[in-house]
Design a protein around this motif. Structure first.
Motif, PDB file in Angstrom:
ATOM      1  N   PHE A 108       0.834  -1.198   0.000  1.00  0.00           N
ATOM      2  CA  PHE A 108       0.000   0.000   0.000  1.00  0.00           C
ATOM      3  C   PHE A 108       0.870   1.250   0.000  1.00  0.00           C
ATOM      4  O   PHE A 108       1.884   1.318   0.689  1.00  0.00           O
ATOM      5  CB  PHE A 108      -0.915   0.018   1.228  1.00  0.00           C
ATOM      6  N   HIS A 109       0.437   2.226  -0.762  1.00  0.00           N
ATOM      7  CA  HIS A 109       1.154   3.505  -0.831  1.00  0.00           C
ATOM      8  C   HIS A 109       0.145   4.637  -0.793  1.00  0.00           C
ATOM      9  O   HIS A 109      -1.001   4.459  -1.215  1.00  0.00           O
ATOM     10  CB  HIS A 109       1.987   3.574  -2.111  1.00  0.00           C
ATOM     11  N   PRO A 110       0.569   5.809  -0.283  1.00  0.00           N
ATOM     12  CA  PRO A 110       1.885   6.166   0.265  1.00  0.00           C
ATOM     13  C   PRO A 110       2.187   5.389   1.550  1.00  0.00           C
ATOM     14  O   PRO A 110       1.277   5.100   2.315  1.00  0.00           O
ATOM     15  CB  PRO A 110       1.762   7.655   0.555  1.00  0.00           C
ATOM     16  N   ASN A 111       3.462   5.114   1.754  1.00  0.00           N
ATOM     17  CA  ASN A 111       3.888   4.339   2.919  1.00  0.00           C
ATOM     18  C   ASN A 111       5.329   4.717   3.275  1.00  0.00           C
ATOM     19  O   ASN A 111       6.273   4.088   2.798  1.00  0.00           O
ATOM     20  CB  ASN A 111       3.785   2.849   2.616  1.00  0.00           C
ATOM     21  N   PRO A 112       5.500   5.746   4.113  1.00  0.00           N
ATOM     22  CA  PRO A 112       6.858   6.225   4.419  1.00  0.00           C
ATOM     23  C   PRO A 112       7.657   5.335   5.365  1.00  0.00           C
ATOM     24  O   PRO A 112       8.850   5.555   5.557  1.00  0.00           O
ATOM     25  CB  PRO A 112       6.613   7.596   5.049  1.00  0.00           C
ATOM     26  N   HIS A 113       7.015   4.335   5.991  1.00  0.00           N
ATOM     27  CA  HIS A 113       7.709   3.399   6.880  1.00  0.00           C
ATOM     28  C   HIS A 113       8.481   4.100   7.988  1.00  0.00           C
ATOM     29  O   HIS A 113       9.672   3.845   8.209  1.00  0.00           O
ATOM     30  CB  HIS A 113       8.665   2.504   6.075  1.00  0.00           C
ATOM     31  N   CYS A 114       7.813   5.008   8.683  1.00  0.00           N
ATOM     32  CA  CYS A 114       8.433   5.653   9.839  1.00  0.00           C
ATOM     33  C   CYS A 114       7.422   5.697  10.970  1.00  0.00           C
ATOM     34  O   CYS A 114       6.222   5.512  10.763  1.00  0.00           O
ATOM     35  CB  CYS A 114       8.924   7.058   9.495  1.00  0.00           C
ATOM     36  N   LEU A 115       7.922   5.917  12.190  1.00  0.00           N
ATOM     37  CA  LEU A 115       7.045   6.046  13.341  1.00  0.00           C
ATOM     38  C   LEU A 115       6.472   7.455  13.367  1.00  0.00           C
ATOM     39  O   LEU A 115       7.197   8.432  13.157  1.00  0.00           O
ATOM     40  CB  LEU A 115       7.816   5.776  14.635  1.00  0.00           C
ATOM     41  N   ILE A 116       5.170   7.550  13.611  1.00  0.00           N
ATOM     42  CA  ILE A 116       4.501   8.844  13.597  1.00  0.00           C
ATOM     43  C   ILE A 116       3.734   9.032  14.902  1.00  0.00           C
ATOM     44  O   ILE A 116       2.931   8.177  15.288  1.00  0.00           O
ATOM     45  CB  ILE A 116       3.535   8.961  12.400  1.00  0.00           C
ATOM     46  N   TYR A 117       3.988  10.156  15.571  1.00  0.00           N
ATOM     47  CA  TYR A 117       3.304  10.509  16.806  1.00  0.00           C
ATOM     48  C   TYR A 117       2.623  11.857  16.607  1.00  0.00           C
ATOM     49  O   TYR A 117       3.195  12.760  15.980  1.00  0.00           O
ATOM     50  CB  TYR A 117       4.283  10.613  17.976  1.00  0.00           C
ATOM     51  N   LEU A 118       1.414  11.997  17.125  1.00  0.00           N
ATOM     52  CA  LEU A 118       0.675  13.255  17.050  1.00  0.00           C
ATOM     53  C   LEU A 118       0.577  13.845  18.450  1.00  0.00           C
ATOM     54  O   LEU A 118       0.308  13.116  19.416  1.00  0.00           O
ATOM     55  CB  LEU A 118      -0.724  13.014  16.482  1.00  0.00           C
ATOM     56  N   VAL A 119       0.776  15.151  18.554  1.00  0.00           N
ATOM     57  CA  VAL A 119       0.918  15.780  19.868  1.00  0.00           C
ATOM     58  C   VAL A 119       0.038  17.022  19.985  1.00  0.00           C
ATOM     59  O   VAL A 119       0.002  17.868  19.083  1.00  0.00           O
ATOM     60  CB  VAL A 119       2.389  16.193  20.122  1.00  0.00           C
ATOM     61  N   ASN A 120      -0.670  17.113  21.111  1.00  0.00           N
ATOM     62  CA  ASN A 120      -1.373  18.332  21.493  1.00  0.00           C
ATOM     63  C   ASN A 120      -0.616  18.931  22.670  1.00  0.00           C
ATOM     64  O   ASN A 120      -0.767  18.474  23.808  1.00  0.00           O
ATOM     65  CB  ASN A 120      -2.821  18.027  21.896  1.00  0.00           C
ATOM     66  N   PRO A 121       0.246  19.932  22.430  1.00  0.00           N
ATOM     67  CA  PRO A 121       1.076  20.474  23.515  1.00  0.00           C
ATOM     68  C   PRO A 121       0.261  21.104  24.635  1.00  0.00           C
ATOM     69  O   PRO A 121       0.635  21.010  25.805  1.00  0.00           O
ATOM     70  CB  PRO A 121       1.936  21.528  22.804  1.00  0.00           C
ATOM     71  N   GLU A 122      -0.851  21.767  24.297  1.00  0.00           N
ATOM     72  CA  GLU A 122      -1.643  22.449  25.316  1.00  0.00           C
ATOM     73  C   GLU A 122      -2.253  21.467  26.310  1.00  0.00           C
ATOM     74  O   GLU A 122      -2.328  21.733  27.509  1.00  0.00           O
ATOM     75  CB  GLU A 122      -2.744  23.281  24.657  1.00  0.00           C
ATOM     76  N   LYS A 123      -2.701  20.318  25.799  1.00  0.00           N
ATOM     77  CA  LYS A 123      -3.298  19.319  26.677  1.00  0.00           C
ATOM     78  C   LYS A 123      -2.285  18.267  27.141  1.00  0.00           C
ATOM     79  O   LYS A 123      -2.630  17.363  27.894  1.00  0.00           O
ATOM     80  CB  LYS A 123      -4.454  18.612  25.960  1.00  0.00           C
ATOM     81  N   SER A 124      -1.038  18.386  26.672  1.00  0.00           N
ATOM     82  CA  SER A 124       0.016  17.417  27.000  1.00  0.00           C
ATOM     83  C   SER A 124      -0.370  15.989  26.591  1.00  0.00           C
ATOM     84  O   SER A 124      -0.121  15.024  27.316  1.00  0.00           O
ATOM     85  CB  SER A 124       0.341  17.459  28.506  1.00  0.00           C
ATOM     86  N   ILE A 125      -0.993  15.874  25.430  1.00  0.00           N
ATOM     87  CA  ILE A 125      -1.417  14.578  24.910  1.00  0.00           C
ATOM     88  C   ILE A 125      -0.458  14.113  23.824  1.00  0.00           C
ATOM     89  O   ILE A 125      -0.088  14.883  22.938  1.00  0.00           O
ATOM     90  CB  ILE A 125      -2.849  14.656  24.339  1.00  0.00           C
ATOM     91  N   LEU A 126      -0.068  12.853  23.906  1.00  0.00           N
ATOM     92  CA  LEU A 126       0.792  12.237  22.905  1.00  0.00           C
ATOM     93  C   LEU A 126       0.099  10.973  22.396  1.00  0.00           C
ATOM     94  O   LEU A 126      -0.305  10.117  23.183  1.00  0.00           O
ATOM     95  CB  LEU A 126       2.147  11.888  23.517  1.00  0.00           C
ATOM     96  N   ILE A 127      -0.053  10.872  21.076  1.00  0.00           N
ATOM     97  CA  ILE A 127      -0.773   9.761  20.445  1.00  0.00           C
ATOM     98  C   ILE A 127       0.150   9.011  19.512  1.00  0.00           C
ATOM     99  O   ILE A 127       0.863   9.618  18.711  1.00  0.00           O
ATOM    100  CB  ILE A 127      -1.985  10.280  19.644  1.00  0.00           C
TER     101      ILE A 127
END
Length: 206
Positions: A141-160
């Motif tokens: 399947f593409h696109p497929n960059p094959h890297c780890l991806i984290y999403l962050v909400n700095p205000e709420k200190s949330i890391l996904i």
């Protein structure tokens, strides 16, 4: 505060390439897909992950993206990653933080290093990024960059961390933010770890 400092503040400078749920007790682990064809699993995971992330990050709000990738000394892997990100409509902005980390024995890698890149993205890019994270185990399947991806909400200190099509981890220092997600998406909690989460969040109610 730099993007890198924001990440290090959230994680207390700890390496977190492996499961956030086990690295930082008190978090949430959701099951995104389980059955069906490869495409069905990915689309199901994308639908669920989008709903969770919109609530956690704030629908329509910009957020931080933290990408990690192991590269060998030549660094050729980055060319493929950047090409696949562009296919997904993701252009890494000029305003970003980039740093390198040594390889630890537990990483089971050698002769290379981990590269980190943190930057801000607008809300309309979220599903594109989630796709890139969720297809990592499907090389066809593409696109497929094959890297780890984290999403962050700095205000709420949330890391996904949407680690692949199977699941997604969420950590936060504010237990109330996680309690909201725990209650709203309770049916999606991963059964294997559900008892631990029940103990954590039901106890918080008392």
């Amino acid at each position: 505060m730099t993007y890198r400092n924001i990440i290090h503040t959230l994680t207390e400078t700890r390496t977190y390439r492996h499961a956030l749920f086990y690295q930082f007790p008190g978090g949430l682990r959701f099951e995104l897909s389980k059955d069906g064809s490869s495409l069905t699993q990915i689309l199901t995971a994308l639908r669920k992950a989008t709903m969770i992330c919109e609530d956690a990050l704030g629908k329509g709000n910009p957020f931080l993206v933290h990408m990690q990738q192991f590269i060998f000394s030549s660094g050729f892997e980055l060319r493929d990653t950047i090409r696949e990100l562009r296919l997904a409509g993701i252009e890494i902005p000029k305003i970003r933080d980039v740093w390198y980390e040594e390889v630890y024995e537990s990483d089971e890698y050698e002769d290379g290093f981990w590269i980190n890149c943190v930057f801000e993205m607008q809300a309309f890019c979220m599903e594109n990024l989630l796709w890139c994270a969720l297809v990592t185990d499907f090389p066809s399947f593409h696109p497929n960059p094959h890297c780890l991806i984290y999403l962050v909400n700095p205000e709420k200190s949330i890391l996904i961390h949407p680690y692949d099509d199977r699941g997604l981890d969420v950590i936060c220092r504010n237990s109330m933010e996680l309690t909201i997600l725990y209650e709203k998406y309770n049916a999606w909690l991963l059964d294997y770890d559900k008892e631990v989460m029940v103990q954590t969040f039901e106890q918080n109610k008392s």
